[in-house]
Design a protein around this motif. Structure first.
Motif, PDB file in Angstrom:
ATOM      1  N   LYS A 126      -8.154   0.831  15.359  1.00  0.00           N
ATOM      2  CA  LYS A 126      -9.265  -0.117  15.393  1.00  0.00           C
ATOM      3  C   LYS A 126      -9.825  -0.329  13.985  1.00  0.00           C
ATOM      4  N   ARG A 127      -9.535   0.639  13.104  1.00  0.00           N
ATOM      5  CA  ARG A 127     -10.076   0.550  11.757  1.00  0.00           C
ATOM      6  C   ARG A 127      -9.491  -0.650  11.032  1.00  0.00           C
ATOM      7  N   SER A 128     -10.310  -1.305  10.256  1.00  0.00           N
ATOM      8  CA  SER A 128      -9.779  -2.416   9.491  1.00  0.00           C
ATOM      9  C   SER A 128      -9.339  -1.883   8.134  1.00  0.00           C
ATOM     10  N   ALA A 129      -8.198  -2.324   7.687  1.00  0.00           N
ATOM     11  CA  ALA A 129      -7.720  -1.929   6.364  1.00  0.00           C
ATOM     12  C   ALA A 129      -7.099  -3.159   5.724  1.00  0.00           C
ATOM     13  N   VAL A 130      -7.175  -3.234   4.414  1.00  0.00           N
ATOM     14  CA  VAL A 130      -6.650  -4.409   3.717  1.00  0.00           C
ATOM     15  C   VAL A 130      -5.180  -4.606   4.070  1.00  0.00           C
ATOM     16  N   LEU A 131      -4.432  -3.500   4.060  1.00  0.00           N
ATOM     17  CA  LEU A 131      -3.007  -3.593   4.341  1.00  0.00           C
ATOM     18  C   LEU A 131      -2.770  -4.240   5.703  1.00  0.00           C
ATOM     19  N   LYS A 132      -3.553  -3.806   6.680  1.00  0.00           N
ATOM     20  CA  LYS A 132      -3.413  -4.330   8.032  1.00  0.00           C
ATOM     21  C   LYS A 132      -3.712  -5.829   8.057  1.00  0.00           C
ATOM     22  N   LEU A 133      -4.798  -6.208   7.393  1.00  0.00           N
ATOM     23  CA  LEU A 133      -5.176  -7.622   7.367  1.00  0.00           C
ATOM     24  C   LEU A 133      -4.074  -8.462   6.738  1.00  0.00           C
ATOM     25  N   VAL A 134      -3.516  -7.952   5.638  1.00  0.00           N
ATOM     26  CA  VAL A 134      -2.466  -8.703   4.958  1.00  0.00           C
ATOM     27  C   VAL A 134      -1.236  -8.820   5.856  1.00  0.00           C
ATOM     28  N   MET A 135      -0.888  -7.708   6.532  1.00  0.00           N
ATOM     29  CA  MET A 135       0.280  -7.723   7.410  1.00  0.00           C
ATOM     30  C   MET A 135       0.066  -8.690   8.569  1.00  0.00           C
ATOM     31  N   MET A 188       4.217   1.389  -6.170  1.00  0.00           N
ATOM     32  CA  MET A 188       5.062   0.301  -6.648  1.00  0.00           C
ATOM     33  C   MET A 188       5.610  -0.511  -5.483  1.00  0.00           C
ATOM     34  N   SER A 189       5.920   0.165  -4.391  1.00  0.00           N
ATOM     35  CA  SER A 189       6.443  -0.534  -3.219  1.00  0.00           C
ATOM     36  C   SER A 189       5.387  -1.466  -2.638  1.00  0.00           C
ATOM     37  N   VAL A 190       4.142  -0.967  -2.558  1.00  0.00           N
ATOM     38  CA  VAL A 190       3.060  -1.806  -2.040  1.00  0.00           C
ATOM     39  C   VAL A 190       2.843  -2.985  -2.989  1.00  0.00           C
ATOM     40  N   LYS A 191       2.887  -2.687  -4.286  1.00  0.00           N
ATOM     41  CA  LYS A 191       2.683  -3.734  -5.297  1.00  0.00           C
ATOM     42  C   LYS A 191       3.714  -4.850  -5.133  1.00  0.00           C
ATOM     43  N   ARG A 192       4.988  -4.453  -5.027  1.00  0.00           N
ATOM     44  CA  ARG A 192       6.041  -5.473  -4.911  1.00  0.00           C
ATOM     45  C   ARG A 192       5.927  -6.231  -3.604  1.00  0.00           C
ATOM     46  N   MET A 193       5.568  -5.534  -2.542  1.00  0.00           N
ATOM     47  CA  MET A 193       5.447  -6.190  -1.250  1.00  0.00           C
ATOM     48  C   MET A 193       4.329  -7.236  -1.290  1.00  0.00           C
ATOM     49  N   MET A 194       3.200  -6.853  -1.895  1.00  0.00           N
ATOM     50  CA  MET A 194       2.067  -7.781  -1.978  1.00  0.00           C
ATOM     51  C   MET A 194       2.444  -9.014  -2.796  1.00  0.00           C
ATOM     52  N   GLU A 195       3.184  -8.786  -3.885  1.00  0.00           N
ATOM     53  CA  GLU A 195       3.608  -9.916  -4.711  1.00  0.00           C
ATOM     54  C   GLU A 195       4.526 -10.822  -3.910  1.00  0.00           C
ATOM     55  N   LYS A 196       5.426 -10.203  -3.163  1.00  0.00           N
ATOM     56  CA  LYS A 196       6.374 -10.955  -2.358  1.00  0.00           C
ATOM     57  C   LYS A 196       5.635 -11.795  -1.313  1.00  0.00           C
ATOM     58  N   MET A 197       4.535 -11.256  -0.809  1.00  0.00           N
ATOM     59  CA  MET A 197       3.771 -11.953   0.208  1.00  0.00           C
ATOM     60  C   MET A 197       2.769 -12.929  -0.407  1.00  0.00           C
ATOM     61  N   GLY A 198       2.801 -13.035  -1.739  1.00  0.00           N
ATOM     62  CA  GLY A 198       1.924 -13.978  -2.410  1.00  0.00           C
ATOM     63  C   GLY A 198       0.478 -13.519  -2.446  1.00  0.00           C
ATOM     64  N   ALA A 199       0.275 -12.188  -2.362  1.00  0.00           N
ATOM     65  CA  ALA A 199      -1.089 -11.654  -2.430  1.00  0.00           C
ATOM     66  C   ALA A 199      -1.137 -10.510  -3.430  1.00  0.00           C
ATOM     67  N   PRO A 200      -0.823 -10.798  -4.704  1.00  0.00           N
ATOM     68  CA  PRO A 200      -0.770  -9.717  -5.691  1.00  0.00           C
ATOM     69  C   PRO A 200      -2.106  -9.004  -5.818  1.00  0.00           C
ATOM     70  N   LYS A 201      -2.046  -7.705  -6.049  1.00  0.00           N
ATOM     71  CA  LYS A 201      -3.252  -6.882  -6.161  1.00  0.00           C
ATOM     72  C   LYS A 201      -3.238  -6.136  -7.480  1.00  0.00           C
ATOM     73  N   THR A 202      -4.439  -5.787  -7.947  1.00  0.00           N
ATOM     74  CA  THR A 202      -4.529  -4.953  -9.144  1.00  0.00           C
ATOM     75  C   THR A 202      -4.177  -3.519  -8.782  1.00  0.00           C
ATOM     76  N   HIS A 203      -3.918  -2.728  -9.819  1.00  0.00           N
ATOM     77  CA  HIS A 203      -3.576  -1.322  -9.627  1.00  0.00           C
ATOM     78  C   HIS A 203      -4.654  -0.619  -8.796  1.00  0.00           C
ATOM     79  N   LEU A 204      -5.901  -0.925  -9.142  1.00  0.00           N
ATOM     80  CA  LEU A 204      -7.021  -0.283  -8.452  1.00  0.00           C
ATOM     81  C   LEU A 204      -7.078  -0.689  -6.980  1.00  0.00           C
ATOM     82  N   GLU A 205      -6.877  -1.984  -6.724  1.00  0.00           N
ATOM     83  CA  GLU A 205      -6.888  -2.464  -5.338  1.00  0.00           C
ATOM     84  C   GLU A 205      -5.773  -1.807  -4.538  1.00  0.00           C
ATOM     85  N   LEU A 206      -4.606  -1.663  -5.178  1.00  0.00           N
ATOM     86  CA  LEU A 206      -3.472  -1.041  -4.495  1.00  0.00           C
ATOM     87  C   LEU A 206      -3.795   0.397  -4.135  1.00  0.00           C
TER      88      LEU A 206
END
Length: 146
Positions: A111-120, A66-84
């Motif tokens: 060095k690994r790429s992760a969606v969270l990292k890219l969004v941040m 839920m925290s990731v979900k709200r953060m993504m929404e706040k950042m204007g990059a909402p994600k589906t449950h599965l993506e989260l």
């Protein structure tokens, strides 16, 4: 998934213990030879700590779905449950459903790429008031318009 939602325990005044905890972890990263060649490590860790505390809405020392979900929404990059779920498992290696601060920093510095990292990273760039231009400056930049 029947986990009852944990109620946040009071307002922003209770953050001190968490701040201290994350500070301790930052010190461990600063002493870690694996990251000794990382530029501006101390500043980066300070930023990660702030970010993490923004994410960790229930002050539990871990970021849940839920925290990731709200953060993504706040950042204007909402994600589906599965993506989260996928984002979290990218960060934790699939061993946990919540992101610990160690996981978070490891991904951000790794060095690994992760969606969270890219969004941040993207969010960081979006928030920089004076990005350093590379190459010749553009003729007219929308940001420079009055």
């Amino acid at each position: 998934e029947m986990a009852a939602p944990r109620r946040p325990s009071g307002g922003g005044l209770r953050r001190a213990p968490q701040d201290g905890r994350l500070e301790e972890i930052n010190k461990e990263f600063l002493c870690d030879p694996k990251f000794s060649d990382e530029e501006d490590l101390e500043e980066k860790l300070a930023v990660f700590k702030e970010k993490y505390m923004e994410f960790d809405l229930n002050n539990q020392g871990e970021i849940d779905l839920m925290s990731v979900k709200r953060m993504m929404e706040k950042m204007g990059a909402p994600k589906t449950h599965l993506e989260l779920k996928k984002m979290i498992s990218e960060v934790t290696g699939g061993v946990s459903e919540t992101i610990s601060y160690q996981d978070f920093v490891n991904v951000m510095l790794g060095k690994r790429s992760a969606v969270l990292k890219l969004v941040m990273m993207f969010e960081g760039k979006a928030n920089e008031s004076n990005p350093k231009p590379s190459g010749p400056p553009p003729e007219r930049d929308i940001a420079s318009l009055p």
